[in-house]
Design a protein around this motif. Structure first.
Motif, PDB file in Angstrom:
ATOM      1  N   ALA A   4       0.832  -1.209   0.000  1.00 49.46           N
ATOM      2  CA  ALA A   4       0.000   0.000   0.000  1.00 49.46           C
ATOM      3  C   ALA A   4       0.865   1.257   0.000  1.00 49.46           C
ATOM      4  O   ALA A   4       0.585   2.210  -0.735  1.00 49.46           O
ATOM      5  N   ARG A   5       1.926   1.266   0.790  1.00 47.90           N
ATOM      6  CA  ARG A   5       2.821   2.426   0.801  1.00 47.90           C
ATOM      7  C   ARG A   5       3.471   2.617  -0.574  1.00 47.90           C
ATOM      8  O   ARG A   5       3.628   3.745  -1.040  1.00 47.90           O
ATOM      9  N   GLY A   6       3.822   1.523  -1.234  1.00 52.68           N
ATOM     10  CA  GLY A   6       4.384   1.619  -2.577  1.00 52.68           C
ATOM     11  C   GLY A   6       3.390   2.204  -3.567  1.00 52.68           C
ATOM     12  O   GLY A   6       3.747   3.056  -4.401  1.00 52.68           O
ATOM     13  N   ARG A   7       2.144   1.762  -3.476  1.00 54.41           N
ATOM     14  CA  ARG A   7       1.105   2.308  -4.368  1.00 54.41           C
ATOM     15  C   ARG A   7       0.884   3.794  -4.090  1.00 54.41           C
ATOM     16  O   ARG A   7       0.726   4.585  -5.013  1.00 54.41           O
ATOM     17  N   LEU A   8       0.844   4.160  -2.813  1.00 54.00           N
ATOM     18  CA  LEU A   8       0.680   5.578  -2.452  1.00 54.00           C
ATOM     19  C   LEU A   8       1.858   6.403  -2.973  1.00 54.00           C
ATOM     20  O   LEU A   8       1.678   7.507  -3.492  1.00 54.00           O
ATOM     21  N   ARG A   9       3.061   5.866  -2.828  1.00 55.72           N
ATOM     22  CA  ARG A   9       4.264   6.577  -3.290  1.00 55.72           C
ATOM     23  C   ARG A   9       4.190   6.805  -4.795  1.00 55.72           C
ATOM     24  O   ARG A   9       4.423   7.911  -5.280  1.00 55.72           O
ATOM     25  N   ARG A  10       3.842   5.742  -5.558  1.00 57.81           N
ATOM     26  CA  ARG A  10       3.763   5.871  -7.019  1.00 57.81           C
ATOM     27  C   ARG A  10       2.684   6.864  -7.441  1.00 57.81           C
ATOM     28  O   ARG A  10       2.821   7.524  -8.468  1.00 57.81           O
ATOM     29  N   ALA A  11       1.626   6.984  -6.656  1.00 57.17           N
ATOM     30  CA  ALA A  11       0.539   7.920  -6.981  1.00 57.17           C
ATOM     31  C   ALA A  11       0.855   9.342  -6.511  1.00 57.17           C
ATOM     32  O   ALA A  11       0.065  10.257  -6.741  1.00 57.17           O
ATOM     33  N   GLY A  12       1.956   9.509  -5.819  1.00 59.20           N
ATOM     34  CA  GLY A  12       2.316  10.834  -5.302  1.00 59.20           C
ATOM     35  C   GLY A  12       1.497  11.234  -4.084  1.00 59.20           C
ATOM     36  O   GLY A  12       1.445  12.412  -3.738  1.00 59.20           O
ATOM     37  N   ALA A  13       0.875  10.259  -3.426  1.00 64.59           N
ATOM     38  CA  ALA A  13       0.008  10.542  -2.276  1.00 64.59           C
ATOM     39  C   ALA A  13       0.693  10.305  -0.933  1.00 64.59           C
ATOM     40  O   ALA A  13       0.201  10.763   0.097  1.00 64.59           O
ATOM     41  N   LEU A  14       1.803   9.605  -0.927  1.00 63.10           N
ATOM     42  CA  LEU A  14       2.467   9.256   0.331  1.00 63.10           C
ATOM     43  C   LEU A  14       3.260  10.437   0.855  1.00 63.10           C
ATOM     44  O   LEU A  14       4.103  11.010   0.145  1.00 63.10           O
ATOM     45  N   ARG A  15       2.982  10.794   2.097  1.00 67.35           N
ATOM     46  CA  ARG A  15       3.767  11.865   2.726  1.00 67.35           C
ATOM     47  C   ARG A  15       5.187  11.367   2.964  1.00 67.35           C
ATOM     48  O   ARG A  15       5.392  10.177   3.207  1.00 67.35           O
ATOM     49  N   PRO A  16       6.169  12.253   2.906  1.00 66.28           N
ATOM     50  CA  PRO A  16       7.542  11.831   3.175  1.00 66.28           C
ATOM     51  C   PRO A  16       7.637  11.189   4.568  1.00 66.28           C
ATOM     52  O   PRO A  16       7.027  11.672   5.522  1.00 66.28           O
TER      53      PRO A  16
END
Length: 192
Positions: A147-159
């Protein structure tokens, strides 16, 4: 594996969730449910069998902790799990509404993943099975990383920052303590 199912079922991306997919957002609730079903099925019996031995092996643990664990029956534990379901459903819904950008959702996701390390540490400390230790490496950790990987790829994951880990663990701890406190009161009033 849960992440394979979510991808194959077409829930990896979707509309109305900012493109990260219901598998990422509501998948948190699904992965949590699988994990907590293990705990609901095992906690009461495990505590009944293992607490006497663990009390002897770990005398530094306060007696009130052992008494609390021994006194919790399946109904009380299931009630606490139901309370936690409300918390996880709210986090998943917030994540879905915001395409995974919700701070509450991301803190809950972080807490979910990090709490798996607590389960694994508990199993290592007792040198054996503890409730939650099977689904932690098979469901919780893989889902969280996916899930964190998907969020990162979508630009949604906070640093990622150290305080995010602290907030995640704190949310998990407060929600767990709160739901157990409410469950104890509810079941106690119910004629225990």
């Amino acid at each position: 594996m849960l992440t394979d199912f979510l991808s194959m079922s077409g829930h990896g991306a979707g509309e109305g969730d900012g493109g990260v997919g219901a598998g990422v957002t509501f998948g948190l609730l699904a992965a949590w449910a699988v994990h907590d079903l293990e705990e609901v099925a095992t906690v009461p019996g495990w505590a009944r069998v293992r607490v006497p031995e663990l009390r002897q092996r770990f005398p530094e643990v306060p007696e009130r902790m052992w008494r609390r664990l021994e006194s919790m029956d399946g109904r009380e534990f299931a009630t606490a799990v139901a309370g936690m379901a409300v918390v996880m459903a709210a986090a998943a819904a917030a994540g879905h509404r915001t395409g995974g950008r919700s701070g509450f959702y991301q803190v809950a996701l972080n807490g979910f993943g990090l709490h798996a390390l607590v389960h694994l540490a508990q199993a290592a400390a007792v040198r054996g099975y503890t409730p939650g230790s099977v689904t932690s490496p098979l469901v919780v950790i893989p889902f969280t990383l996916w899930a964190r990987g998907r969020l990162r790829r979508a630009g949604a994951l906070r640093p990622a920052r150290p305080r995010d880990a602290v907030q995640g663990v704190a949310l998990a701890a407060v929600a767990t303590a709160g739901t157990h406190m409410v469950a104890r009161r509810m079941v106690g009033r119910g004629g225990r």
